[in-house]
Design an enzyme around this catalytic site. Sequence first.
Site, mmCIF file in Angstrom:
data_model
loop_
_atom_site.group_PDB
_atom_site.id
_atom_site.type_symbol
_atom_site.label_atom_id
_atom_site.label_comp_id
_atom_site.label_asym_id
_atom_site.label_seq_id
_atom_site.Cartn_x
_atom_site.Cartn_y
_atom_site.Cartn_z
ATOM 1 C CG LEU A 265 -28.890 7.359 43.740
ATOM 2 C CD1 LEU A 265 -28.585 5.885 43.942
ATOM 3 C CD2 LEU A 265 -28.717 8.093 45.087
ATOM 4 C CD GLU B 108 -32.661 3.627 38.044
ATOM 5 O OE1 GLU B 108 -33.777 3.067 37.917
ATOM 6 O OE2 GLU B 108 -31.600 3.023 38.209
ATOM 7 C CG PHE C 168 -33.546 14.789 36.933
ATOM 8 C CD1 PHE C 168 -33.926 15.132 35.644
ATOM 9 C CD2 PHE C 168 -34.542 14.608 37.881
ATOM 10 C CE1 PHE C 168 -35.272 15.292 35.302
ATOM 11 C CE2 PHE C 168 -35.899 14.767 37.562
ATOM 12 C CZ PHE C 168 -36.257 15.103 36.257
ATOM 13 C CD GLU D 210 -26.070 16.182 45.174
ATOM 14 O OE1 GLU D 210 -26.891 15.540 44.497
ATOM 15 O OE2 GLU D 210 -24.873 15.926 45.193
HETATM 16 N N1 COS Z 1 -25.146 6.455 55.661
HETATM 17 C C1 COS Z 1 -24.929 5.116 55.698
HETATM 18 N N2 COS Z 1 -25.908 4.210 55.513
HETATM 19 C C2 COS Z 1 -27.150 4.685 55.318
HETATM 20 C C3 COS Z 1 -27.459 6.049 55.301
HETATM 21 C C4 COS Z 1 -26.383 6.954 55.487
HETATM 22 N N3 COS Z 1 -26.581 8.285 55.466
HETATM 23 N N4 COS Z 1 -28.777 6.212 55.076
HETATM 24 C C5 COS Z 1 -29.294 4.972 54.982
HETATM 25 N N5 COS Z 1 -28.306 4.051 55.122
HETATM 26 C C6 COS Z 1 -28.442 2.591 55.128
HETATM 27 C C7 COS Z 1 -29.358 2.138 56.249
HETATM 28 O O1 COS Z 1 -28.655 1.981 57.464
HETATM 29 C C8 COS Z 1 -29.900 0.829 55.705
HETATM 30 O O2 COS Z 1 -28.953 -0.194 55.880
HETATM 31 P P1 COS Z 1 -29.254 -1.449 56.889
HETATM 32 O O3 COS Z 1 -30.528 -2.058 56.389
HETATM 33 O O4 COS Z 1 -28.046 -2.317 56.730
HETATM 34 O O5 COS Z 1 -29.396 -0.826 58.246
HETATM 35 C C9 COS Z 1 -29.982 1.086 54.205
HETATM 36 O O6 COS Z 1 -29.080 2.153 53.935
HETATM 37 C C10 COS Z 1 -31.374 1.480 53.773
HETATM 38 O O7 COS Z 1 -31.732 2.620 54.508
HETATM 39 P P2 COS Z 1 -33.239 3.093 54.706
HETATM 40 O O8 COS Z 1 -34.067 1.926 55.135
HETATM 41 O O9 COS Z 1 -33.223 4.295 55.579
HETATM 42 O O10 COS Z 1 -33.647 3.461 53.207
HETATM 43 P P3 COS Z 1 -34.906 4.197 52.639
HETATM 44 O O11 COS Z 1 -35.290 3.528 51.389
HETATM 45 O O12 COS Z 1 -35.923 4.393 53.699
HETATM 46 O O13 COS Z 1 -34.306 5.621 52.170
HETATM 47 C C11 COS Z 1 -33.701 7.913 52.337
HETATM 48 C C12 COS Z 1 -33.719 6.543 52.971
HETATM 49 C C13 COS Z 1 -35.081 8.478 52.087
HETATM 50 C C14 COS Z 1 -32.985 8.788 53.358
HETATM 51 C C15 COS Z 1 -32.901 7.845 51.016
HETATM 52 O O14 COS Z 1 -33.591 7.127 50.029
HETATM 53 C C16 COS Z 1 -32.542 9.205 50.456
HETATM 54 O O15 COS Z 1 -31.623 9.884 50.947
HETATM 55 N N6 COS Z 1 -33.241 9.633 49.388
HETATM 56 C C17 COS Z 1 -32.898 10.852 48.688
HETATM 57 C C18 COS Z 1 -32.000 10.566 47.561
HETATM 58 C C19 COS Z 1 -31.345 11.799 47.088
HETATM 59 O O16 COS Z 1 -30.870 12.625 47.860
HETATM 60 N N7 COS Z 1 -31.279 11.966 45.780
HETATM 61 C C20 COS Z 1 -30.697 13.160 45.242
HETATM 62 C C21 COS Z 1 -29.914 12.983 44.046
HETATM 63 S S1 COS Z 1 -28.631 11.861 44.077
HETATM 64 S S2 COS Z 1 -27.920 11.848 42.265
#
Ligand code: COS
Length: 376
Positions: A122, A124, A153, A360
């Site tokens: 996921l 970048e 990463f 994560e």
């Molecule tokens: N489960 C299901 N859907 C989710 C969700 C979850 N846990 N979190 C967000 N969504 C959905 C939202 O409901 C929204 O959908 P709708 O517009 O249809 O309602 C959509 O996803 C976008 O959500 P949101 O507006 O909250 O997105 P943001 O860009 O504000 O981002 C965070 C939310 C910050 C929580 C997210 O980007 C995040 O978790 N970032 C961290 C990423 C991470 O952990 N990376 C680590 C490495 S992964 S290799």
Amino acid sequence: MKFNIIEEQIRNVAQKFAEKELAPIAEKIDKEAKYPEETFKKMVKCGFTGIGIPVEYGGSGGDDILKCIVIEELAKKCAATAGILSIHAIFGQAILKFGTEEQKKKYLPLVSNGGKHGAFALTEPNAGSDAGSAKTRAIKDGDEYVINGTKCFITGGANADFVLVFALTNPSKCLKGMSAIIVPKGTPGFSIGKIEDKMGIRASETSELIFDNCRVSKLNLIGEEGKGFKIAMMMLDGARIGVAAQALGIAEGAIDISIKYMKERIQFGKPISALQGLQWYLAEMGTKTECAKWMVYRAASLKKQDLPYGKEAAMAKLNASENARFVTNLALQIHGGYGYMKDYPLERMLRDAKITEIYEGTSEIHKVVIARAMLG
Ligand code: COS
């Protein structure tokens, strides 16, 4: 905390595995930043890699509680190997939850107990915490997607036989145009970039993945087009429980080592366990770690019962990871100068603990997730 008999038995198996297979190599694989492929094969043989995947798809069955038990026990001896297992599981879980019957039959036997590696791509360079701003594209061309972009990463990326890549199939819709697509190793246009030289969990390889006009069949799409961001978020909710269990195991491992050392180390004519200042350290380490344990298994239990668990998973991970850093730091302090030397595992455990506050999802992102859930 009460575990059932099967859970206790699995804990026993994992404990023995960690003692026999991980304790002797943890220092070496950390020093050499060497991916423990032989150990991975042994984990496959024990069925650890298939936990959470139903037997009919070649898995070991079991649930998130069992998975946490194994990760916790492995992390006591080698956090890198525990992390490899924890993150490997996400690929299979994504296929199980969002794949078609055909995809489940095709991939799950391979990545559960079939010895193949899965990864989750996921992040970048410019989309870390802000995962929704990822720019990698997967544009449809006939029966194929053409993928272009760079992921970074990625845990297990260089070793992965299959990578679940999150890419924009409809770039104009930004995160609502993101989809989840499987890219198998060896696909033309898919290459491994930089392998990171990390502070901790050094044996768990972390790499850059490059997609340059990489073509995969449209049959490799997981779930619906445009639902990739939600899939990623849902998978991260679950994966965070695994990292919390890893952090818990690191803290418990550091406490075990500290108790042994405090009883053996003589200063001022008596074991240092008789010093009240150090007893207070130990008491704090034990109390906070017990709290972390309850939170980890509460989140796992909610997930097992199919109840909402995102907030609890984030709380468990936030708390367990901060606790792992706190505990390993104090454990090192208890060991004094010896703790700072590489002859003892504490400095490695402190380095390993740090990543649990970052991967994560950082602690700060977890606070965002928790606060949003609390505010409704
Ligand atoms: N489960 C299901 N859907 C989710 C969700 C979850 N846990 N979190 C967000 N969504 C959905 C939202 O409901 C929204 O959908 P709708 O517009 O249809 O309602 C959509 O996803 C976008 O959500 P949101 O507006 O909250 O997105 P943001 O860009 O504000 O981002 C965070 C939310 C910050 C929580 C997210 O980007 C995040 O978790 N970032 C961290 C990423 C991470 O952990 N990376 C680590 C490495 S992964 S290799």
